[in-house]
Design an enzyme around this catalytic site. Sequence first.
Site, PDB file in Angstrom:
ATOM      1  N   ARG A  27       0.878  -1.507   0.164  1.00  0.00           N
ATOM      2  CA  ARG A  27      -0.043  -0.001   0.057  1.00  0.00           C
ATOM      3  C   ARG A  27       0.965   1.117  -0.100  1.00  0.00           C
ATOM      4  O   ARG A  27       0.071   2.642  -0.015  1.00  0.00           O
ATOM      5  CB  ARG A  27      -0.679  -0.168   0.967  1.00  0.00           C
ATOM      6  CG  ARG A  27      -1.575  -0.940   1.668  1.00  0.00           C
ATOM      7  CD  ARG A  27      -2.644  -0.931   2.401  1.00  0.00           C
ATOM      8  NE  ARG A  27      -3.654  -0.056   2.053  1.00  0.00           N
ATOM      9  CZ  ARG A  27      -5.183  -0.526   2.139  1.00  0.00           C
ATOM     10  NH1 ARG A  27      -4.959  -1.183   0.914  1.00  0.00           N
ATOM     11  NH2 ARG A  27      -5.918   0.665   1.273  1.00  0.00           N
ATOM     12  N   ASN A 101      -4.851   5.358  11.072  1.00  0.00           N
ATOM     13  CA  ASN A 101      -5.517   5.480   9.193  1.00  0.00           C
ATOM     14  C   ASN A 101      -6.349   7.074   9.355  1.00  0.00           C
ATOM     15  O   ASN A 101      -7.195   7.275   9.752  1.00  0.00           O
ATOM     16  CB  ASN A 101      -5.848   4.846   8.507  1.00  0.00           C
ATOM     17  CG  ASN A 101      -4.447   3.721   8.220  1.00  0.00           C
ATOM     18  OD1 ASN A 101      -3.017   3.844   9.091  1.00  0.00           O
ATOM     19  ND2 ASN A 101      -5.159   3.370   7.801  1.00  0.00           N
ATOM     20  N   GLU A 489      -2.103   7.025 -20.241  1.00  0.00           N
ATOM     21  CA  GLU A 489      -1.879   6.318 -18.934  1.00  0.00           C
ATOM     22  C   GLU A 489      -0.381   5.483 -19.340  1.00  0.00           C
ATOM     23  O   GLU A 489       0.103   4.893 -17.911  1.00  0.00           O
ATOM     24  CB  GLU A 489      -2.973   4.967 -19.626  1.00  0.00           C
ATOM     25  CG  GLU A 489      -2.844   3.657 -18.405  1.00  0.00           C
ATOM     26  CD  GLU A 489      -3.108   3.648 -16.914  1.00  0.00           C
ATOM     27  OE1 GLU A 489      -2.979   5.394 -16.506  1.00  0.00           O
ATOM     28  OE2 GLU A 489      -2.621   2.709 -16.390  1.00  0.00           O
ATOM     29  N   LYS A 493       2.328   5.428 -16.122  1.00  0.00           N
ATOM     30  CA  LYS A 493       2.901   4.151 -15.913  1.00  0.00           C
ATOM     31  C   LYS A 493       4.558   4.044 -15.480  1.00  0.00           C
ATOM     32  O   LYS A 493       5.209   4.141 -15.343  1.00  0.00           O
ATOM     33  CB  LYS A 493       2.907   3.240 -17.470  1.00  0.00           C
ATOM     34  CG  LYS A 493       1.495   2.144 -16.843  1.00  0.00           C
ATOM     35  CD  LYS A 493       0.930   1.524 -15.437  1.00  0.00           C
ATOM     36  CE  LYS A 493       0.628   2.428 -14.325  1.00  0.00           C
ATOM     37  NZ  LYS A 493      -0.939   2.718 -14.293  1.00  0.00           N
ATOM     38  N   GLU A 496       5.494   6.346 -12.948  1.00  0.00           N
ATOM     39  CA  GLU A 496       4.976   5.971 -11.578  1.00  0.00           C
ATOM     40  C   GLU A 496       6.888   5.766 -10.771  1.00  0.00           C
ATOM     41  O   GLU A 496       6.942   5.469 -10.241  1.00  0.00           O
ATOM     42  CB  GLU A 496       3.861   5.194 -11.303  1.00  0.00           C
ATOM     43  CG  GLU A 496       2.032   5.645 -11.686  1.00  0.00           C
ATOM     44  CD  GLU A 496       2.090   5.295 -10.853  1.00  0.00           C
ATOM     45  OE1 GLU A 496       0.763   4.952 -10.490  1.00  0.00           O
ATOM     46  OE2 GLU A 496       1.121   3.921 -12.153  1.00  0.00           O
TER      47      GLU A 496
HETATM   48  C1  G6P Z   1      -3.713   5.832  -6.399  1.00  0.00           C
HETATM   49  C2  G6P Z   1      -3.023   5.030  -7.152  1.00  0.00           C
HETATM   50  C3  G6P Z   1      -3.029   4.958  -8.388  1.00  0.00           C
HETATM   51  C4  G6P Z   1      -4.241   4.589  -8.991  1.00  0.00           C
HETATM   52  C5  G6P Z   1      -4.806   5.489  -7.970  1.00  0.00           C
HETATM   53  C6  G6P Z   1      -6.465   5.573  -7.709  1.00  0.00           C
HETATM   54  O1  G6P Z   1      -2.165   7.189  -7.001  1.00  0.00           O
HETATM   55  O2  G6P Z   1      -1.043   5.438  -7.028  1.00  0.00           O
HETATM   56  O3  G6P Z   1      -2.211   3.735  -9.273  1.00  0.00           O
HETATM   57  O4  G6P Z   1      -5.207   5.214  -9.857  1.00  0.00           O
HETATM   58  O5  G6P Z   1      -4.825   5.857  -6.478  1.00  0.00           O
HETATM   59  O6  G6P Z   1      -7.237   4.709  -7.183  1.00  0.00           O
HETATM   60  P1  G6P Z   1      -8.467   3.732  -7.304  1.00  0.00           P
HETATM   61  O7  G6P Z   1      -8.052   2.750  -6.106  1.00  0.00           O
HETATM   62  O8  G6P Z   1      -9.468   4.745  -6.486  1.00  0.00           O
HETATM   63  O9  G6P Z   1      -8.222   3.096  -8.427  1.00  0.00           O
END
Ligand code: G6P
Length: 616
Positions: A27, A101, A489, A493, A496
């Site tokens: 996470r 959290n 996208e 990628k 990231e």
């Molecule tokens: C974060 C993750 C992304 C994801 C985004 C939305 O930034 O690193 O990979 O696309 O959240 O997350 P979700 O769980 O709402 O699709």
Amino acid sequence: MCGIVGYVGPRPAAELLVTGLRRLEYRGYDSAGIATLDGDRVLHRHRTVGEVDNLARKLAAERAPGTTGIAHTRWATHGAPTQRNAHPHFDASGTIAVVHNGIIENYRSIRAFLTEQGIEPASETDTEALAQLIGYLYHDGGNGESGNLLASVRRALHDVRGTFGLVVISRDHPDQLIAARRGSPVLVGVGDGEHVVASDGAAVIEHTRQVVYLDDNELALLTRDGLRASTIDDIPLSKSVSTLEVRLQEIELDGHRHHMSKEIHEQPAALRNTLRGRIDQNEGTVVLGGLADRERELARYQRVILTGCGTAWHAGLIGEYLFEELARVPAEVEYASELRYRNPVIQRNTLGIVLSQSGETADSVAALRELQLKGATTLGIVNVVGSSIARETDSGVYLHVGPEIGVASTKAFTGQVAVLALLAINMGRRRHLSPERTAGLLRQLDEIPAKIERILAMADAIRDLTERYVERENWLYLGRGVNYPVALEGALKLKEISYIHAEGLPAAEMKHGPIALIDRGMPVVVVAPRDHTYDKVVANIEEVKGRAGSIIAIATEGDRHLAELADAIIYVPKTHPLLSPLVTTIPLQLMAYYAALARGHNVDRPRNLAKSVTVE
Ligand code: G6P
């Protein structure tokens, strides 16, 4: 983002808690900590910066005895990632420990109040203010809270603003955990004479499949054998027990080097799951159980609003093309973080679609609530079963792609696009799509998994090609129409996980500024399958070549013309142009993966990123 594990039972807690933290590593976090309670009524706390491994090493050298405990991985929001700021946080007397959290929004005023009482903060965090407040109420409360831990927790939670998933332990109550939730997930695994509480099922699954999900403003008092649930205001609740469907194998690497590569390669199987039972080839129709009796309403919506964050927002952009083309219904896409604060105009007969892998992204949850408040019918396209968005939307369609552990989203993206295609075809059929066209589209959708298999078989060639360009620090990604979001996208990628700067653009927009960036050999990835924009894209390719950029083309099988023009080419099987993102995305995922590997980065733990952004 941030992970919680808690344990009360007969087994030594520390080892179990650390294993649980490892399950939550994906996470994203930057420090970790644990507190256990022993028969000697001492809170044993250990905290470290960096990997859970550092904490495990510390625990091997120091004592963390006891069969009750809490643990946490922190992703810094208030205060730097230091040992002092890591959870668990104690109250001033060292009686109470809290892992949390979410964000306590009014922590400054709580802290000011505590300072007036002579309690000085020991960290920069918002969480510590909550721990101190519980401790203050417990020791000095005066309103019936004094000496009553549960009442002190309730009162403190009443007074805080913001979001929390939390677990509290106290050395005065060595056999108890108190867990509570408002806006940040908490579930309780119910074992045989033990309870494991966590923010994510991944930390519970190896102990039990029986879980109780807390809802917002609920609290649970846990002992080895007892689970007493109530609202934060002390109204007793009887909670039902659900079964976690996730299998351990699904969250383990299972022979793969990284979760991201495992999930890229899982896409054919994942999409077969997404589509299974949802296409009736004989009737030429789409069957979506999650819509149940609302399915017929698809014929009457006059507007579709799609929202989400990050990769899910990119899927939403593709949805815009699909709904407009296939269902002829006006569609628009908005970042959830913008929609929630923009006071959007929602007309009657608007369908609000919220896309989210986790179903817990804070901005997406808030956007959903805004859409509902304004009267839209809401539909969730979510992967995690039982998540907040899945539970709060009026109806929903699950992705069924299995747990996504890799921080860079891959199979959830293609799953979202596949579900959007199903929905748009379904809506289109109820308006103007002929049975023949519908059947043709569904047949092509059904063939996508096998086509992805053919692309994955070229992974080695894609790796070699990527390695030729990996030293370059700036890349462009271009696409048109439904492949413009694919370009976005692809660039995301790469950013990231390889930390290469990349920009995605609608191909024609390149001329309006970004073309100035192109110099000799700059990698420009052009998504150019055969569709009605093909000739225009080829013109854009010529413009890049005129500036000596290097073209990496994603092209339809058999396209000789592009093979001559491009410096490198990756072929994808032909499909319906509107479904092409489901194939053109795959090479871009692989390129990002191999670029990160070549640069020596930890693909599954990219710096600064969280899998699920549960705070604003
Ligand atoms: C974060 C993750 C992304 C994801 C985004 C939305 O930034 O690193 O990979 O696309 O959240 O997350 P979700 O769980 O709402 O699709």
